[in-house]
Design a protein around this motif. Structure first.
Motif, mmCIF file in Angstrom:
data_model
loop_
_atom_site.group_PDB
_atom_site.id
_atom_site.type_symbol
_atom_site.label_atom_id
_atom_site.label_comp_id
_atom_site.label_asym_id
_atom_site.label_seq_id
_atom_site.Cartn_x
_atom_site.Cartn_y
_atom_site.Cartn_z
ATOM 1 N N UNK A 75 0.832 -1.206 0.000
ATOM 2 C CA UNK A 75 0.000 0.000 0.000
ATOM 3 C C UNK A 75 0.869 1.259 0.000
ATOM 4 N N UNK A 76 1.959 1.237 0.744
ATOM 5 C CA UNK A 76 2.871 2.384 0.757
ATOM 6 C C UNK A 76 3.544 2.565 -0.595
ATOM 7 N N UNK A 77 3.807 1.467 -1.288
ATOM 8 C CA UNK A 77 4.390 1.549 -2.635
ATOM 9 C C UNK A 77 3.416 2.194 -3.607
ATOM 10 N N UNK A 78 2.145 1.804 -3.522
ATOM 11 C CA UNK A 78 1.121 2.431 -4.372
ATOM 12 C C UNK A 78 1.072 3.926 -4.111
ATOM 13 N N UNK A 79 1.119 4.314 -2.842
ATOM 14 C CA UNK A 79 1.106 5.744 -2.487
ATOM 15 C C UNK A 79 2.312 6.463 -3.072
ATOM 16 N N UNK A 88 11.600 4.815 -3.878
ATOM 17 C CA UNK A 88 12.725 4.079 -3.316
ATOM 18 C C UNK A 88 12.247 3.234 -2.137
ATOM 19 N N UNK A 89 13.065 2.281 -1.746
ATOM 20 C CA UNK A 89 12.743 1.478 -0.572
ATOM 21 C C UNK A 89 12.664 2.349 0.669
ATOM 22 N N UNK A 90 13.474 3.398 0.705
ATOM 23 C CA UNK A 90 13.478 4.282 1.868
ATOM 24 C C UNK A 90 12.157 5.016 2.027
ATOM 25 N N UNK A 91 11.651 5.622 0.930
ATOM 26 C CA UNK A 91 10.404 6.370 1.114
ATOM 27 C C UNK A 91 9.210 5.442 1.251
ATOM 28 N N UNK A 92 9.302 4.213 0.736
ATOM 29 C CA UNK A 92 8.236 3.238 0.977
ATOM 30 C C UNK A 92 8.204 2.867 2.458
ATOM 31 N N UNK A 93 9.384 2.621 3.030
ATOM 32 C CA UNK A 93 9.460 2.294 4.455
ATOM 33 C C UNK A 93 8.915 3.433 5.298
ATOM 34 N N UNK A 120 14.608 -6.328 -2.540
ATOM 35 C CA UNK A 120 15.007 -5.314 -3.517
ATOM 36 C C UNK A 120 13.790 -4.503 -3.954
ATOM 37 N N UNK A 121 14.067 -3.349 -4.536
ATOM 38 C CA UNK A 121 12.991 -2.514 -5.062
ATOM 39 C C UNK A 121 12.217 -3.252 -6.147
ATOM 40 N N UNK A 122 12.934 -3.971 -7.007
ATOM 41 C CA UNK A 122 12.279 -4.662 -8.111
ATOM 42 C C UNK A 122 11.292 -5.702 -7.600
ATOM 43 N N UNK A 123 11.685 -6.470 -6.578
ATOM 44 C CA UNK A 123 10.780 -7.484 -6.024
ATOM 45 C C UNK A 123 9.561 -6.832 -5.372
ATOM 46 N N UNK A 124 9.774 -5.714 -4.713
ATOM 47 C CA UNK A 124 8.654 -4.996 -4.095
ATOM 48 C C UNK A 124 7.694 -4.491 -5.165
ATOM 49 N N UNK A 125 8.222 -3.950 -6.242
ATOM 50 C CA UNK A 125 7.372 -3.427 -7.304
ATOM 51 C C UNK A 125 6.597 -4.543 -8.005
ATOM 52 N N UNK A 126 7.246 -5.664 -8.235
ATOM 53 C CA UNK A 126 6.546 -6.797 -8.865
ATOM 54 C C UNK A 126 5.427 -7.293 -7.956
#
Length: 222
Positions: free
Chosen positions: A32-36, A47-52, A68-74
């Motif tokens: 959900x934070x990644x979508x935001x 980035x992983x930092x701003x998602x966290x 990784x960022x790529x795995x989170x995005x997938x």
């Protein structure tokens, strides 16, 4: 005396279930934070930092769950695609046996408030922008999968038989799906078109194609 029924790993089933739920909860928070972040910053600046930070979790937690960022995005794109598929499948199943009611429900589901929020549309747009160079994204962005297209063609074919319409089903299905995708693209582009206006435009298309089955108020009752 210890019970002979104790689990071999020493972890009670309830504890394992709790740990699993916690893992799923954390992953959902991060998705959900990644979508935001995608909606706010776009693909490149996420980035992983701003998602966290957006999830209120440590950066180590992000690395632990996704590496990784790529795995989170997938994982985020997969979650959005799964939600979309489950949404239209649910609408189809609830519509009943009528071809007209099922088609009406599928089109309405495409513009449902749950699916077409600004943040989700912006996230879809961010992924579409990267899809050309990333086959994994391209496959997942095609949430209107083969089964979805097949259902549309089956419904269009059934309505042609019932209403003695003169169109060719395969070409008509292609034009119908292209129209829906075009309206979605305009919503993603945030060009001023509202969800309600897009849905109304899709209804006009249906009424024009199937005048003996559809009106602006809904599918005609047999």
């Amino acid at each position: 005396m210890k019970s002979t029924n104790a689990p071999a790993d020493g972890v009670a089933p309830g504890d394992r279930k709790g740990r699993k739920a916690s893992k799923e909860t954390r992953q959902l928070q991060l998705i959900e934070a990644t979508i935001d972040s995608l909606a706010k910053r776009g693909y490149a600046e996420t980035t992983l930092a701003n998602v966290a930070d957006g999830a209120g979790l440590s950066r180590g937690i992000v690395n632990f769950h996704f590496e990784s960022k790529e795995r989170l995005l997938i994982a985020t794109l997969q979650s959005m695609a799964d939600e979309y598929s489950a949404h239209w499948m649910g609408a189809y199943e609830k519509a009943g046996p009528s071809f007209a009611a099922r088609l009406w429900a599928l089109v309405a589901a495409d513009f449902d408030r749950k699916i077409t929020t600004r943040r989700k549309l912006a996230a879809w747009c961010a992924f579409w922008g990267e899809a050309k160079s990333r086959p994994t994204y391209q496959a997942l962005c095609g949430a209107r999968d083969a089964r979805y297209q097949q259902l549309f063609e089956e419904l269009v074919t059934g309505l042609k038989a019932e209403g003695a319409y003169g169109f060719e089903p395969k070409a008509t299905t292609l034009s119908l799906c292209a129209m829906l995708e075009g309206l979605w693209w305009r919503l993603m582009m945030s060009d001023g078109l509202t969800r309600e206006e897009a849905h109304a435009a899709a209804i006009e298309f249906l009424v024009g194609l199937f005048p003996r089955h559809m009106s602006r108020e809904g599918p005609n009752t047999p």
